[in-house]
Design a protein around this motif. Sequence first.
Motif, short mmCIF file in Angstrom:
data_model
loop_
_atom_site.label_atom_id
_atom_site.label_comp_id
_atom_site.label_asym_id
_atom_site.label_seq_id
_atom_site.Cartn_x
_atom_site.Cartn_y
_atom_site.Cartn_z
N PHE A 54 0.85 -1.19 0.00
CA PHE A 54 0.00 0.00 0.00
C PHE A 54 0.88 1.24 0.00
N ASN A 55 0.27 2.38 -0.20
CA ASN A 55 0.98 3.66 -0.17
C ASN A 55 0.45 4.50 0.98
N THR A 56 1.30 5.35 1.51
CA THR A 56 0.86 6.25 2.58
C THR A 56 0.76 7.67 2.05
N GLY A 57 -0.03 8.47 2.75
CA GLY A 57 -0.27 9.84 2.32
C GLY A 57 0.77 10.81 2.88
N HIS A 118 -8.25 9.51 3.85
CA HIS A 118 -9.02 9.87 5.06
C HIS A 118 -8.28 10.92 5.88
N GLN A 204 -2.97 15.46 12.35
CA GLN A 204 -3.92 14.53 11.72
C GLN A 204 -4.82 13.91 12.77
N ARG A 206 -7.76 11.03 13.99
CA ARG A 206 -8.00 9.59 13.78
C ARG A 206 -9.09 9.40 12.73
N PRO A 207 -8.81 8.59 11.71
CA PRO A 207 -9.82 8.45 10.66
C PRO A 207 -11.02 7.64 11.13
N THR B 60 -12.01 1.04 7.33
CA THR B 60 -12.15 2.30 8.05
C THR B 60 -13.34 3.05 7.47
N LEU B 73 -2.92 5.73 2.31
CA LEU B 73 -3.37 5.51 3.69
C LEU B 73 -2.84 6.60 4.62
N VAL B 74 -3.56 6.83 5.68
CA VAL B 74 -3.10 7.69 6.76
C VAL B 74 -3.10 6.86 8.04
N PRO B 75 -2.34 7.28 9.04
CA PRO B 75 -2.34 6.52 10.30
C PRO B 75 -3.76 6.34 10.85
N GLY B 76 -4.06 5.12 11.24
CA GLY B 76 -5.39 4.79 11.75
C GLY B 76 -6.25 4.05 10.74
N ASP B 77 -5.80 4.01 9.49
CA ASP B 77 -6.58 3.32 8.45
C ASP B 77 -6.42 1.81 8.55
N LEU B 115 7.39 2.91 10.67
CA LEU B 115 6.23 2.25 10.08
C LEU B 115 6.00 0.86 10.65
N ALA B 117 2.77 -2.39 10.66
CA ALA B 117 1.50 -2.86 10.11
C ALA B 117 1.04 -4.03 10.96
N PHE B 153 -2.69 0.34 9.61
CA PHE B 153 -1.59 1.30 9.74
C PHE B 153 -1.88 2.03 11.04
N TYR B 155 -2.57 4.20 14.29
CA TYR B 155 -2.57 5.61 14.66
C TYR B 155 -1.58 5.79 15.81
N GLY B 156 -0.90 6.93 15.82
CA GLY B 156 0.13 7.15 16.83
C GLY B 156 -0.45 7.38 18.22
N THR B 166 6.71 8.25 8.21
CA THR B 166 5.79 7.29 7.59
C THR B 166 5.02 7.93 6.43
N VAL B 171 4.81 0.96 0.25
CA VAL B 171 5.08 -0.09 1.23
C VAL B 171 4.80 -1.47 0.63
#
Lengths: 207, 191
Positions: A54-57, A118, A204, A206-207, B60, B73-77, B115, B117, B153, B155-156, B166, B171
């Motif tokens: 996957f890719n991150t934003g 998100h 950011q 939490r989504p 999500t 993706l963003v953290p928490g996804d 990072l 997972a 992924f 969330y912090g 990250t 990835v």
Amino acid sequence: MSSVQPRHRAVRRHRLPAVVGGACAATVAVVLLLGGNGSLAYWTSTAPVKSGGFNTGRLTLTPVTPAGGQSGCTAWSLTQTGGTTSGTPTSSAVPALLQPHDVLRQTCTYQLQLTGDHLRGTITSSAAAGYQPIAGVTVTQQSMTLGSTSATNGTVAFPSADGGTTLTLVFTLTVDDTTTSQSNPAPAYGATFSTTGLTVTATQGRP
Amino acid sequence: MNKSTKGAIAAGAAAVLLLGGAGSLAYWTSQATVAGGSFSTGNVSLTGSDCSTTPWAYTTTGHVGDPTTVGDLVPGDTIAKDCTITLTGQGDHLWVSLTAPSSVTVTPTPSSTSLQATVATTYTYNGASVAAGTPFQVVAGANPVTVHYAVTFPYGDATTIDTDDTQSLSVALGDLNVTLTQEDPNSTPAA
């Protein structure tokens, strides 16, 4: 008359300690279990699953620095001359030495980069509730705007309703007066300070 | 003469009397061989799959208006996909369970030390959902197992909030090794 003969004690046999005896018994049991070509196994199998990746934003605030400014901000300009009388300054140039009741102003501009399906969050500054680089000097966030959306309680959410990504903040710096009744009296004469603690942060959610 | 001596003499006399009539102490024995025949054992194995081309989907919820297809993706996804592996087995009392690690190796480009997972899996076999680690009976032959494979992924938190390394990563996920373990047929539910 019978004589009393000493009773002979039986010869004491040396016995194995219980632990040694137990160990021997366990060994014998294992030997018996395996002796008939038995097996203690259970079956397992493992298989790999390949899933790709996957890719991150991305979330960044990039300063848009005007001429003569730094780190995305204009130079401080004098908007009110202090001293014994308050009033509009004859020049916007910041005097070499500030004095009580001086008010300075600066505008900072950033480009917000959002990449992520998100990606949502909030932007705040350390001056939202007043930032004091030194006692007697207060930096206040006068306004913050993302696109066409103005901050509420000093905070603005992203992404903005209109999709705008330009973030603009206006700060003022006030030198308090010498009135002793003030909770934040003017700094001592000759004090120096910097505003390195003045920060803008995008966080950011939490989504 | 004490009592023990008297008793011994009486027992000896009784034995002499019993044998006096030309009696015998013998008893009969006989042995026979039982032909046990033979038996055969079963088998069980898993065969993996490559579902790299199967698209991920978000689990999500996100917000109204957010993209529904997986891009960045963003953290928490959390994303998930279904991958099909094959379970081949034969055995009258063959019960097994499936498990997978709770994390998977990540190879980010560019590199990232922060990072992570995490992984969660559930399974579908023979039309029924099966939780990880829960025994189920194997149907003879080669049959598909659907692996519901979810990757988060994380969330912090307060100690890892500043994990900007990250961002903007491509990835690659390592293989997720699904492990089959045969269960004790004496402790599995009655069929």
